[in-house]
Design an enzyme around this catalytic site. Structure first.
Site, PDB file in Angstrom:
ATOM      1  N   ASP A   1      18.728  18.043 -11.354  1.00 47.82           N
ATOM      2  CA  ASP A   1      19.381  17.942 -10.042  1.00 47.82           C
ATOM      3  C   ASP A   1      18.390  17.678  -8.913  1.00 47.82           C
ATOM      4  OD1 ASP A   1      21.763  18.585 -11.388  1.00 47.82           O
ATOM      5  OD2 ASP A   1      21.326  20.718 -11.174  1.00 47.82           O
TER       6      ASP A   1
ATOM      7  N   LYS B   1      17.707  12.481  -8.980  1.00 42.53           N
ATOM      8  CA  LYS B   1      17.342  11.272  -9.753  1.00 42.53           C
ATOM      9  C   LYS B   1      18.379  10.171  -9.572  1.00 42.53           C
ATOM     10  CE  LYS B   1      17.268  13.756 -13.444  1.00 42.53           C
ATOM     11  NZ  LYS B   1      17.462  15.068 -12.798  1.00 42.53           N
TER      12      LYS B   1
ATOM     13  N   GLN C   1      18.671  15.650 -16.386  1.00 39.34           N
ATOM     14  CA  GLN C   1      18.061  16.999 -16.421  1.00 39.34           C
ATOM     15  C   GLN C   1      16.598  16.913 -15.938  1.00 39.34           C
ATOM     16  OE1 GLN C   1      19.847  16.150 -19.710  1.00 39.34           O
ATOM     17  NE2 GLN C   1      21.593  16.591 -18.430  1.00 39.34           N
TER      18      GLN C   1
ATOM     19  N   ALA D   1      24.972  15.919 -17.514  1.00 39.81           N
ATOM     20  CA  ALA D   1      24.317  15.388 -16.317  1.00 39.81           C
ATOM     21  C   ALA D   1      25.348  15.103 -15.238  1.00 39.81           C
ATOM     22  CB  ALA D   1      23.580  14.105 -16.667  1.00 39.81           C
ATOM     23  N   GLY D   2      24.915  15.226 -14.003  1.00 38.41           N
ATOM     24  CA  GLY D   2      25.759  14.850 -12.875  1.00 38.41           C
ATOM     25  C   GLY D   2      24.860  14.182 -11.868  1.00 38.41           C
ATOM     26  N   HIS D   3      24.964  12.864 -11.773  1.00 36.51           N
ATOM     27  CA  HIS D   3      24.111  12.112 -10.851  1.00 36.51           C
ATOM     28  C   HIS D   3      24.951  11.690  -9.652  1.00 36.51           C
ATOM     29  CE1 HIS D   3      21.184  10.749 -14.260  1.00 36.51           C
ATOM     30  NE2 HIS D   3      21.213  12.047 -14.070  1.00 36.51           N
TER      31      HIS D   3
HETATM   32  N1  LIG Z   1      20.397  16.791   1.823  1.00 36.41           N
HETATM   33  C1  LIG Z   1      19.978  15.961   0.893  1.00 36.41           C
HETATM   34  N2  LIG Z   1      20.703  15.781  -0.231  1.00 36.41           N
HETATM   35  C2  LIG Z   1      20.205  14.936  -1.168  1.00 36.41           C
HETATM   36  C3  LIG Z   1      18.993  14.220  -1.034  1.00 36.41           C
HETATM   37  N3  LIG Z   1      18.771  13.485  -2.136  1.00 36.41           N
HETATM   38  C4  LIG Z   1      19.819  13.725  -2.963  1.00 36.41           C
HETATM   39  N4  LIG Z   1      20.681  14.595  -2.378  1.00 36.41           N
HETATM   40  C5  LIG Z   1      21.890  15.217  -2.959  1.00 36.41           C
HETATM   41  O1  LIG Z   1      21.384  16.272  -3.777  1.00 36.41           O
HETATM   42  C6  LIG Z   1      22.135  16.412  -4.970  1.00 36.41           C
HETATM   43  C7  LIG Z   1      21.239  16.122  -6.178  1.00 36.41           C
HETATM   44  O2  LIG Z   1      21.903  16.507  -7.325  1.00 36.41           O
HETATM   45  P1  LIG Z   1      22.280  15.543  -8.520  1.00 36.41           P
HETATM   46  O3  LIG Z   1      22.926  14.313  -8.047  1.00 36.41           O
HETATM   47  O4  LIG Z   1      23.009  16.428  -9.456  1.00 36.41           O
HETATM   48  O5  LIG Z   1      20.824  15.193  -9.051  1.00 36.41           O
HETATM   49  P2  LIG Z   1      20.329  14.440 -10.368  1.00 36.41           P
HETATM   50  O6  LIG Z   1      18.869  14.636 -10.446  1.00 36.41           O
HETATM   51  O7  LIG Z   1      20.797  13.035 -10.324  1.00 36.41           O
HETATM   52  O8  LIG Z   1      21.101  15.250 -11.526  1.00 36.41           O
HETATM   53  P3  LIG Z   1      20.885  15.647 -13.098  1.00 36.41           P
HETATM   54  O9  LIG Z   1      20.666  14.473 -13.961  1.00 36.41           O
HETATM   55  O10 LIG Z   1      22.190  16.318 -13.360  1.00 36.41           O
HETATM   56  O11 LIG Z   1      19.759  16.583 -13.210  1.00 36.41           O
HETATM   57  C8  LIG Z   1      23.286  15.408  -4.820  1.00 36.41           C
HETATM   58  O12 LIG Z   1      24.370  16.056  -4.240  1.00 36.41           O
HETATM   59  C9  LIG Z   1      22.706  14.352  -3.869  1.00 36.41           C
HETATM   60  O13 LIG Z   1      23.703  13.665  -3.141  1.00 36.41           O
HETATM   61  C10 LIG Z   1      18.240  14.453   0.168  1.00 36.41           C
HETATM   62  O14 LIG Z   1      17.166  13.924   0.371  1.00 36.41           O
HETATM   63  N5  LIG Z   1      18.775  15.325   1.083  1.00 36.41           N
HETATM   64  O1  LIG Z   2      22.688  20.871 -21.570  1.00 38.22           O
HETATM   65  P1  LIG Z   2      23.479  22.086 -21.806  1.00 38.22           P
HETATM   66  O2  LIG Z   2      23.363  22.558 -23.216  1.00 38.22           O
HETATM   67  O3  LIG Z   2      24.896  21.972 -21.332  1.00 38.22           O
HETATM   68  O4  LIG Z   2      22.850  23.262 -20.904  1.00 38.22           O
HETATM   69  C1  LIG Z   2      21.563  23.836 -21.167  1.00 38.22           C
HETATM   70  C2  LIG Z   2      20.857  24.193 -19.875  1.00 38.22           C
HETATM   71  O5  LIG Z   2      20.576  23.013 -19.149  1.00 38.22           O
HETATM   72  C3  LIG Z   2      21.173  23.072 -17.851  1.00 38.22           C
HETATM   73  N1  LIG Z   2      21.609  21.728 -17.500  1.00 38.22           N
HETATM   74  C4  LIG Z   2      22.219  20.854 -18.318  1.00 38.22           C
HETATM   75  N2  LIG Z   2      22.447  19.704 -17.667  1.00 38.22           N
HETATM   76  C5  LIG Z   2      21.972  19.874 -16.433  1.00 38.22           C
HETATM   77  C6  LIG Z   2      21.887  19.045 -15.306  1.00 38.22           C
HETATM   78  O6  LIG Z   2      22.353  17.830 -15.341  1.00 38.22           O
HETATM   79  N3  LIG Z   2      21.315  19.517 -14.188  1.00 38.22           N
HETATM   80  C7  LIG Z   2      20.816  20.766 -14.172  1.00 38.22           C
HETATM   81  N4  LIG Z   2      20.847  21.609 -15.218  1.00 38.22           N
HETATM   82  C8  LIG Z   2      21.426  21.159 -16.315  1.00 38.22           C
HETATM   83  C9  LIG Z   2      22.309  24.067 -17.994  1.00 38.22           C
HETATM   84  O7  LIG Z   2      22.689  24.608 -16.780  1.00 38.22           O
HETATM   85  C10 LIG Z   2      21.693  25.064 -18.946  1.00 38.22           C
HETATM   86  O8  LIG Z   2      20.808  25.888 -18.211  1.00 38.22           O
HETATM   87  N1  LIG Z   3      24.583  18.629 -13.994  1.00 33.11           N
HETATM   88  C1  LIG Z   3      24.897  19.773 -13.394  1.00 33.11           C
HETATM   89  C2  LIG Z   3      24.851  21.076 -14.053  1.00 33.11           C
HETATM   90  C3  LIG Z   3      26.145  21.733 -13.657  1.00 33.11           C
HETATM   91  O1  LIG Z   3      26.983  21.067 -13.072  1.00 33.11           O
HETATM   92  O2  LIG Z   3      26.292  22.911 -13.956  1.00 33.11           O
HETATM   93  C4  LIG Z   3      24.515  19.842 -11.916  1.00 33.11           C
HETATM   94  O3  LIG Z   3      24.583  18.825 -11.300  1.00 33.11           O
HETATM   95  O4  LIG Z   3      24.204  20.915 -11.426  1.00 33.11           O
HETATM   96 MG   LIG Z   4      22.937  16.907 -11.493  1.00 30.38          MG
END
Ligand SMILES: Nc1nc2c(ncn2[C@@H]2O[C@H](COP(=O)(O)OP(=O)(O)OP(=O)(O)O)[C@@H](O)[C@H]2O)c(=O)[nH]1
Ligand SMILES: O=P(O)(O)OC[C@H]1O[C@@H](n2cnc3c(O)ncnc32)[C@H](O)[C@@H]1O
Ligand SMILES: N[C@@H](CC(=O)O)C(=O)O
Ligand SMILES: [Mg+2]
Length: 447
Positions: free
Chosen positions: A13, A16, A223, A39-41
């Site tokens: 999170d 990325k 992740q 994942a949640g992007h």
């Molecule tokens: N305030 C703020 N929010 C940001 C910035 N960059 C990203 N975000 C937000 O921060 C959050 C980042 O979380 P994710 O989108 O889950 O990140 P990720 O690394 O893509 O996620 P995973 O692959 O799940 O680990 C999202 O809600 C973005 O919109 C920033 O510079 N400032």
């Molecule tokens: O991947 P799973 O087995 O569902 O969870 C294990 C561990 O990894 C954390 N996690 C999984 N996906 C994400 C994500 O996209 N962002 C942040 N953390 C993640 C999960 O919360 C568990 O701690």
């Molecule tokens: N991928 C996730 C993990 C979750 O939703 O629990 C996040 O964006 O935090």
């Molecule tokens: Mg995420």
């Protein structure tokens, strides 16, 4: 031409999604190499927000080819929902390719994961509940269903009949749960197969073809380093390899083809799920970061734990990923903080250490040694160059770069694509490892 890996330098999170979307402007191919719908992007463009779980964050560029690589695990139900959602807002997914050899998440994976987390009690991992661990476990046990199996209806009937009966023993005898009806599951998945069929190919061939045509390839990690199965805080990790090394295995591309590794880290730290987190802040300051950073899971909506920036894990991520440069995100979240702490080392069992310990139990005993920096207490979301930033914010970034011995190429100050400072070209800069022949550090962020 440059082939670039984007990885998370913390516990996921880090943003990325935003950084991959930004870099996709100069990419011909964007590929996910591990993880699944855990994942949640998040990508924000103008007033539109996209939350992607499996589809690569390059999808908003109509000419970019997006691939879901063999190292991922695919939940077809969620993937189809994602395809439908994008179609609804006019985003084409015609250029999406899915690897034939990626593994498929089945209903028994989700059921087994839920039951096993419950059975673990206080030892639970705190997973996303999406069946990720059990899908990868079957891959290793060699009982997995791959996308190519899904495409062969006769073979699938036979294979799933056997597998579901095998899994039913676990569901019924170990967890006291009702068995699944093989026929129902088979029909459901054959339906998914028809919907996904036009996208399914041998993606490793497509990638090699792109390499030969000198295309720019972006590998999108999900992740983060500390959630890596081999290099993270085991057992509190995910079941794949989010580190840069995972990109080659998870796509079928040789390591000699990789040009750059870009790490993404928040200006503070978050973690979602269980497991040790030395710089976690309990109380008011943690709540402030959670509020300002909207730190709730993109997938599950769970509240993320918040803490100060940890340069020990930062340095570890630089080492494990062979990182060339960093993107620091969410600097704006610190705008109201009076004093900002950075963990520079740990005290473990009475001794100072600057290294991440391999044992999670030892990691849980680490007490952070902090350096305190003054905050800037001014909004930064409008800043578009380093000079626009308050001096304290520049000093903070410089300190992080020096601590981790890696240049900061991108600074993000908001969720939106345009809320970004490009400090130096993140893609075409020199390979960091090659700069250090005399043991001299690479040039860091200029003051
Ligand atoms: N305030 C703020 N929010 C940001 C910035 N960059 C990203 N975000 C937000 O921060 C959050 C980042 O979380 P994710 O989108 O889950 O990140 P990720 O690394 O893509 O996620 P995973 O692959 O799940 O680990 C999202 O809600 C973005 O919109 C920033 O510079 N400032
Ligand atoms: O991947 P799973 O087995 O569902 O969870 C294990 C561990 O990894 C954390 N996690 C999984 N996906 C994400 C994500 O996209 N962002 C942040 N953390 C993640 C999960 O919360 C568990 O701690
Ligand atoms: N991928 C996730 C993990 C979750 O939703 O629990 C996040 O964006 O935090
Ligand atoms: Mg995420």
């Amino acid at each position: 031409m440059a082939n670039v890996i984007v990885i998370g330098a913390q516990w996921g999170d880090e943003g990325k999604g935003k950084i991959t979307d930004l870099l996709s402007r100069s990419a011909d191919v964007v590929i996910r190499y591990q993880g699944g719908v855990n994942a949640g992007h998040t990508i924000v463009v103008k007033d539109q927000t996209f939350k992607l779980h499996l589809i690569p964050s390059g999808i908003l560029y109509p000419d970019t080819e997006c691939m879901i690589g063999c190292g991922t695990v695919i939940d077809p139900q969620v993937l189809i929902k994602e395809l439908d959602q994008l179609a609804k807002v006019g985003v084409s997914t015609q250029n999406l390719l899915i690897s034939e050899t990626a593994h498929v998440t089945m209903p028994y994976h989700r059921a087994i994961e839920r039951a096993s987390e419950e059975r673990r009690g206080s030892h639970k991992i705190g997973t996303t509940g999406r069946g990720i661990g059990p899908t990868y476990a079957d891959k290793s046990e060699r009982t997995g269903i791959r996308v190519l199996d899904l495409m062969d209806s006769e073979g699938l009937r036979e294979q799933l009949e056997w597998t579901i009966n095998y899994k039913n023993v676990i569901l019924e005898k170990l967890y006291n749960l009702p068995p699944l009806d093989p026929k129902e599951v088979i029909e459901e998945y054959l339906g998914y197969a028809e919907r996904l069929r036009p996208h399914v190919v041998d993606t490793s061939l497509k990638i090699y073809d792109a390499i030969q045509r000198r295309r720019n390839i972006l590998f999108e990690g999900a992740q983060g380093t500390l959630l890596d199965l081999d290099h993270g805080t085991y057992p509190y990790v995910t079941s794949s390899n989010p580190v840069a090394g995972g990109a080659c295995v998870g796509t079928g591309l040789g390591p000699t083809m990789i040009d750059r590794v870009i790490g993404v880290a928040k200006a503070y730290t978050t973690r979602v799920g269980e497991g040790p987190f030395p710089t976690e802040i309990h109380g008011e300051m943690g709540e402030l970061l959670c509020d300002r950073g909207a730190e709730f899971g993109t997938t599950t909506g769970r509240k993320r734990r918040c803490g100060w920036f940890d340069a020990v894990i930062g340095r570890y991520a630089v080492r494990i990923n062979g990182m060339d440069c960093l993107a620091i995100t969410k600097l704006d979240v610190l705008d109201e903080v009076e004093e900002i702490k950075v963990c520079v080392a740990y005290e473990i069992d009475g001794e100072r250490s600057e290294h991440f310990p391999t044992s999670s139990r030892k990691f849980a005993r680490c007490c952070p040694i902090y350096k305190t920096m003054p905050g800037w207490r001014t909004p930064t979301t409008h800043c578009r160059s380093l000079e626009d930033l308050p001096k304290e914010a520049r000093d903070y970034l410089k300190f992080l770069a020096e601590l981790m011995e890696v240049p900061i190429a991108i600074v993000s100050l908001g969720a939106s694509r345009d809320q970004t400072i490009i400090v130096e070209d993140p893609i075409h800069g020199p390979k960091r490892a090659l700069l250090n022949h005399e043991g001299t550090p690479p040039s860091l962020l200029s003051a």
